[in-house]
Design an enzyme around this catalytic site. Structure first.
Site, PDB file in Angstrom:
ATOM      1  N   ASP A 119       0.839  -1.197   0.000  1.00  0.00           N
ATOM      2  CA  ASP A 119       0.000   0.000   0.000  1.00  0.00           C
ATOM      3  C   ASP A 119       0.878   1.251   0.000  1.00  0.00           C
ATOM      4  O   ASP A 119       1.882   1.311   0.693  1.00  0.00           O
ATOM      5  CB  ASP A 119      -0.917  -0.012   1.238  1.00  0.00           C
ATOM      6  CG  ASP A 119      -2.081   0.968   1.100  1.00  0.00           C
ATOM      7  OD1 ASP A 119      -2.255   1.544   0.016  1.00  0.00           O
ATOM      8  OD2 ASP A 119      -2.821   1.138   2.087  1.00  0.00           O
ATOM      9  N   GLU A 120       0.483   2.226  -0.785  1.00  0.00           N
ATOM     10  CA  GLU A 120       1.134   3.552  -0.859  1.00  0.00           C
ATOM     11  C   GLU A 120       2.647   3.424  -1.047  1.00  0.00           C
ATOM     12  O   GLU A 120       3.433   3.957  -0.252  1.00  0.00           O
ATOM     13  CB  GLU A 120       0.767   4.329   0.413  1.00  0.00           C
ATOM     14  CG  GLU A 120       0.534   5.819   0.181  1.00  0.00           C
ATOM     15  CD  GLU A 120      -0.364   6.166  -1.010  1.00  0.00           C
ATOM     16  OE1 GLU A 120       0.155   6.752  -1.971  1.00  0.00           O
ATOM     17  OE2 GLU A 120      -1.570   5.835  -1.009  1.00  0.00           O
ATOM     18  N   VAL A 121       3.032   2.713  -2.124  1.00  0.00           N
ATOM     19  CA  VAL A 121       4.456   2.399  -2.335  1.00  0.00           C
ATOM     20  C   VAL A 121       5.326   3.629  -2.574  1.00  0.00           C
ATOM     21  O   VAL A 121       6.529   3.601  -2.321  1.00  0.00           O
ATOM     22  CB  VAL A 121       4.660   1.389  -3.492  1.00  0.00           C
ATOM     23  CG1 VAL A 121       3.997   0.064  -3.182  1.00  0.00           C
ATOM     24  CG2 VAL A 121       4.147   1.946  -4.817  1.00  0.00           C
TER      25      VAL A 121
END
Ligand SMILES: [Zn+2]
Length: 240
Positions: A119-121
Protein backbone atom coordinates in the site's frame (compact mmCIF):
# COMPACT_ATOMS: atom_id res chain seq x y z
CA UNK A 1 -9.41 -3.73 -9.95
CA UNK A 2 -10.85 -6.35 -7.61
CA UNK A 3 -11.92 -8.46 -10.60
CA UNK A 4 -8.31 -8.41 -11.81
CA UNK A 5 -6.98 -9.33 -8.37
CA UNK A 6 -9.17 -12.42 -8.06
CA UNK A 7 -8.58 -13.48 -11.68
CA UNK A 8 -6.47 -16.67 -11.42
CA UNK A 9 -4.64 -15.75 -14.66
CA UNK A 10 -3.33 -12.54 -13.12
CA UNK A 11 -0.30 -12.58 -10.82
CA UNK A 12 0.50 -8.88 -10.51
CA UNK A 13 -1.81 -5.89 -10.22
CA UNK A 14 -0.34 -2.38 -10.01
CA UNK A 15 -2.72 0.49 -9.36
CA UNK A 16 -1.63 4.06 -10.12
CA UNK A 17 -4.43 6.11 -8.63
CA UNK A 18 -5.51 9.49 -7.37
CA UNK A 19 -5.85 10.21 -3.67
CA UNK A 20 -9.14 9.55 -1.85
CA UNK A 21 -10.67 7.10 -4.31
CA UNK A 22 -11.36 4.27 -1.87
CA UNK A 23 -8.24 2.24 -2.52
CA UNK A 24 -7.86 1.31 1.17
CA UNK A 25 -11.33 -0.22 1.03
CA UNK A 26 -10.26 -2.27 -1.98
CA UNK A 27 -7.30 -3.58 0.04
CA UNK A 28 -9.71 -4.41 2.89
CA UNK A 29 -11.95 -6.39 0.54
CA UNK A 30 -9.01 -8.28 -0.92
CA UNK A 31 -7.89 -9.16 2.61
CA UNK A 32 -11.41 -10.29 3.51
CA UNK A 33 -11.64 -12.42 0.37
CA UNK A 34 -8.33 -14.19 1.00
CA UNK A 35 -9.15 -14.74 4.66
CA UNK A 36 -12.56 -16.24 4.07
CA UNK A 37 -13.24 -17.34 0.46
CA UNK A 38 -9.78 -18.56 -0.53
CA UNK A 39 -7.95 -18.90 2.81
CA UNK A 40 -4.34 -17.81 2.35
CA UNK A 41 -1.43 -16.26 4.22
CA UNK A 42 -1.47 -12.52 3.48
CA UNK A 43 1.13 -9.79 3.91
CA UNK A 44 0.17 -6.11 3.92
CA UNK A 45 3.05 -3.64 3.63
CA UNK A 46 2.43 -0.06 4.74
CA UNK A 47 5.00 2.77 4.49
CA UNK A 48 5.84 2.81 8.21
CA UNK A 49 5.27 0.49 11.17
CA UNK A 50 2.92 3.11 12.65
CA UNK A 51 0.88 3.03 9.42
CA UNK A 52 0.67 -0.76 9.67
CA UNK A 53 -0.53 -0.54 13.29
CA UNK A 54 -3.04 2.14 12.39
CA UNK A 55 -4.30 0.10 9.42
CA UNK A 56 -4.72 -2.92 11.69
CA UNK A 57 -6.72 -0.93 14.25
CA UNK A 58 -8.82 1.25 11.98
CA UNK A 59 -9.55 -1.15 9.10
CA UNK A 60 -8.78 -4.80 9.86
CA UNK A 61 -10.12 -4.99 13.44
CA UNK A 62 -13.56 -3.44 12.64
CA UNK A 63 -13.86 -5.58 9.50
CA UNK A 64 -13.14 -8.79 11.45
CA UNK A 65 -15.59 -7.70 14.15
CA UNK A 66 -18.47 -6.54 11.94
CA UNK A 67 -18.41 -8.97 9.00
CA UNK A 68 -20.30 -12.10 10.09
CA UNK A 69 -18.30 -14.65 8.07
CA UNK A 70 -15.03 -13.08 9.21
CA UNK A 71 -15.94 -12.77 12.89
CA UNK A 72 -16.65 -16.53 12.87
CA UNK A 73 -13.08 -17.34 11.85
CA UNK A 74 -11.28 -14.42 13.55
CA UNK A 75 -9.20 -14.95 16.69
CA UNK A 76 -10.77 -13.65 19.90
CA UNK A 77 -10.07 -9.89 19.82
CA UNK A 78 -9.67 -9.80 23.61
CA UNK A 79 -6.77 -12.21 23.72
CA UNK A 80 -3.25 -11.27 22.75
CA UNK A 81 -1.39 -14.45 21.92
CA UNK A 82 1.02 -15.48 19.21
CA UNK A 83 -2.01 -16.07 16.99
CA UNK A 84 -3.41 -12.63 17.57
CA UNK A 85 -1.31 -9.50 17.82
CA UNK A 86 -1.72 -6.07 16.29
CA UNK A 87 0.53 -7.02 13.37
CA UNK A 88 -0.20 -10.73 13.00
CA UNK A 89 -3.53 -12.54 13.07
CA UNK A 90 -4.19 -16.21 12.35
CA UNK A 91 -7.74 -17.25 11.50
CA UNK A 92 -9.39 -20.45 12.68
CA UNK A 93 -9.42 -21.70 9.08
CA UNK A 94 -5.65 -21.35 8.76
CA UNK A 95 -5.63 -18.11 6.80
CA UNK A 96 -3.50 -15.33 8.26
CA UNK A 97 -2.60 -11.70 7.88
CA UNK A 98 0.73 -10.10 8.72
CA UNK A 99 1.29 -6.35 8.60
CA UNK A 100 4.70 -4.74 8.26
CA UNK A 101 6.13 -1.27 7.84
CA UNK A 102 8.40 -0.71 4.84
CA UNK A 103 10.76 1.15 7.20
CA UNK A 104 11.31 -1.94 9.33
CA UNK A 105 14.43 -3.85 8.25
CA UNK A 106 13.46 -7.05 10.06
CA UNK A 107 9.77 -6.93 9.20
CA UNK A 108 10.04 -9.16 6.15
CA UNK A 109 11.93 -12.00 7.79
CA UNK A 110 10.34 -15.35 8.67
CA UNK A 111 7.27 -14.61 6.59
CA UNK A 112 5.98 -16.82 3.78
CA UNK A 113 2.81 -15.62 2.11
CA UNK A 114 0.74 -16.16 -1.00
CA UNK A 115 -0.86 -12.71 -1.14
CA UNK A 116 1.29 -9.57 -0.90
CA UNK A 117 -0.43 -6.19 -0.76
CA UNK A 118 1.84 -3.15 -1.03
CA UNK A 119 0.00 0.00 0.00
CA UNK A 120 1.13 3.55 -0.86
CA UNK A 121 4.46 2.40 -2.33
CA UNK A 122 5.54 5.93 -3.25
CA UNK A 123 5.59 6.64 0.49
CA UNK A 124 8.14 3.89 1.22
CA UNK A 125 11.43 5.20 2.58
CA UNK A 126 13.96 5.73 -0.22
CA UNK A 127 16.96 3.45 0.00
CA UNK A 128 15.06 0.35 1.05
CA UNK A 129 14.36 -1.29 4.40
CA UNK A 130 17.54 -0.43 6.26
CA UNK A 131 20.42 -2.45 4.88
CA UNK A 132 18.16 -5.21 3.56
CA UNK A 133 17.28 -3.62 0.25
CA UNK A 134 14.24 -2.65 -1.76
CA UNK A 135 10.97 -3.31 0.09
CA UNK A 136 9.01 -4.39 -2.97
CA UNK A 137 11.69 -6.91 -3.91
CA UNK A 138 11.85 -8.13 -0.28
CA UNK A 139 8.09 -8.49 0.07
CA UNK A 140 7.71 -10.16 -3.33
CA UNK A 141 10.42 -12.66 -2.40
CA UNK A 142 8.31 -13.82 0.56
CA UNK A 143 5.78 -15.26 -1.91
CA UNK A 144 8.10 -17.06 -4.31
CA UNK A 145 7.19 -20.56 -3.13
CA UNK A 146 3.55 -20.09 -4.18
CA UNK A 147 2.71 -20.88 -7.81
CA UNK A 148 -0.58 -19.00 -7.41
CA UNK A 149 0.77 -15.96 -5.61
CA UNK A 150 -0.66 -12.48 -6.00
CA UNK A 151 1.32 -9.26 -5.87
CA UNK A 152 -0.77 -6.12 -5.57
CA UNK A 153 0.78 -2.65 -5.43
CA UNK A 154 -1.03 0.64 -5.18
CA UNK A 155 -0.12 4.27 -4.73
CA UNK A 156 -0.74 7.83 -5.63
CA UNK A 157 2.23 8.70 -7.85
CA UNK A 158 4.71 11.29 -6.57
CA UNK A 159 7.55 12.41 -8.84
CA UNK A 160 7.42 11.52 -12.54
CA UNK A 161 10.39 9.38 -13.50
CA UNK A 162 11.14 8.44 -9.87
CA UNK A 163 7.73 7.12 -8.86
CA UNK A 164 7.66 3.43 -8.02
CA UNK A 165 4.02 2.98 -8.88
CA UNK A 166 4.57 4.67 -12.24
CA UNK A 167 7.33 2.17 -12.99
CA UNK A 168 5.16 -0.78 -11.91
CA UNK A 169 2.22 0.53 -13.96
CA UNK A 170 4.43 0.86 -17.02
CA UNK A 171 5.61 -2.73 -16.57
CA UNK A 172 1.99 -3.92 -16.77
CA UNK A 173 -0.57 -3.83 -19.56
CA UNK A 174 -1.72 -0.37 -18.45
CA UNK A 175 -5.44 -0.98 -18.26
CA UNK A 176 -7.79 1.95 -17.86
CA UNK A 177 -11.49 2.08 -17.13
CA UNK A 178 -13.56 3.05 -20.19
CA UNK A 179 -17.17 4.12 -19.83
CA UNK A 180 -19.70 4.67 -22.63
CA UNK A 181 -21.26 8.11 -22.97
CA UNK A 182 -24.99 7.56 -22.26
CA UNK A 183 -25.86 9.85 -25.21
CA UNK A 184 -23.49 9.00 -28.10
CA UNK A 185 -22.22 5.66 -26.77
CA UNK A 186 -18.54 6.47 -27.39
CA UNK A 187 -16.22 4.89 -24.82
CA UNK A 188 -13.81 7.12 -22.92
CA UNK A 189 -11.68 7.40 -19.79
CA UNK A 190 -13.10 10.11 -17.55
CA UNK A 191 -10.72 13.06 -17.18
CA UNK A 192 -10.89 16.19 -15.07
CA UNK A 193 -10.37 18.31 -18.18
CA UNK A 194 -9.45 21.92 -17.43
CA UNK A 195 -9.95 25.45 -18.70
CA UNK A 196 -8.19 24.80 -22.00
CA UNK A 197 -10.07 21.69 -23.08
CA UNK A 198 -13.69 21.27 -24.06
CA UNK A 199 -14.33 17.97 -22.23
CA UNK A 200 -14.31 16.99 -18.56
CA UNK A 201 -15.91 18.41 -15.44
CA UNK A 202 -17.58 21.77 -16.19
CA UNK A 203 -19.74 24.21 -14.24
CA UNK A 204 -21.43 27.56 -14.69
CA UNK A 205 -20.58 30.78 -12.86
CA UNK A 206 -22.83 33.54 -11.58
CA UNK A 207 -22.44 37.22 -12.58
CA UNK A 208 -19.75 37.71 -9.92
CA UNK A 209 -17.74 34.83 -11.34
CA UNK A 210 -18.55 32.51 -8.43
CA UNK A 211 -18.81 28.83 -9.30
CA UNK A 212 -22.30 27.34 -9.07
CA UNK A 213 -21.79 23.82 -7.67
CA UNK A 214 -25.34 22.72 -8.53
CA UNK A 215 -24.52 23.17 -12.24
CA UNK A 216 -21.62 20.70 -12.33
CA UNK A 217 -21.75 18.20 -15.20
CA UNK A 218 -19.43 16.15 -17.37
CA UNK A 219 -18.82 16.95 -21.03
CA UNK A 220 -18.21 13.93 -23.29
CA UNK A 221 -14.78 13.98 -24.92
CA UNK A 222 -15.98 12.77 -28.30
CA UNK A 223 -19.18 14.67 -29.02
CA UNK A 224 -19.62 17.27 -26.28
CA UNK A 225 -22.67 15.51 -24.81
CA UNK A 226 -23.68 16.70 -21.35
CA UNK A 227 -23.57 13.87 -18.79
CA UNK A 228 -25.31 14.45 -15.46
CA UNK A 229 -24.57 13.07 -12.01
CA UNK A 230 -27.68 10.90 -12.04
CA UNK A 231 -26.39 9.13 -15.17
CA UNK A 232 -23.23 8.01 -13.37
CA UNK A 233 -24.44 4.61 -12.06
CA UNK A 234 -25.39 3.58 -15.60
CA UNK A 235 -22.03 4.80 -16.87
CA UNK A 236 -20.08 2.78 -14.32
CA UNK A 237 -22.24 -0.32 -14.80
CA UNK A 238 -21.42 -0.40 -18.51
CA UNK A 239 -17.73 0.35 -18.04
CA UNK A 240 -15.01 -1.93 -19.36
ZN1 LIG B 1 -21.16 11.53 -25.96
Amino acid sequence: MMDAITDPRVEKVSVMKSARVGYTKIIDHVVGYYLHQDPSPILVVQPRVEDAEDYSKSEIAPMLRDTAVLSEIAPDPKTRTGENTLLKKTMKNGASIALVGANSPGGFRRITVRIVLFDEVDGYPVGGAGSEGDQIALGTKRSETFWNRKIVSGSTPTIKGLSRIEKLYQEGDQRRFYVPCPHCGDYQVLEWGGKDVTHGIKWDKDEQGQALPETVHYVCKHNGCVILEQEKPELIKNGE
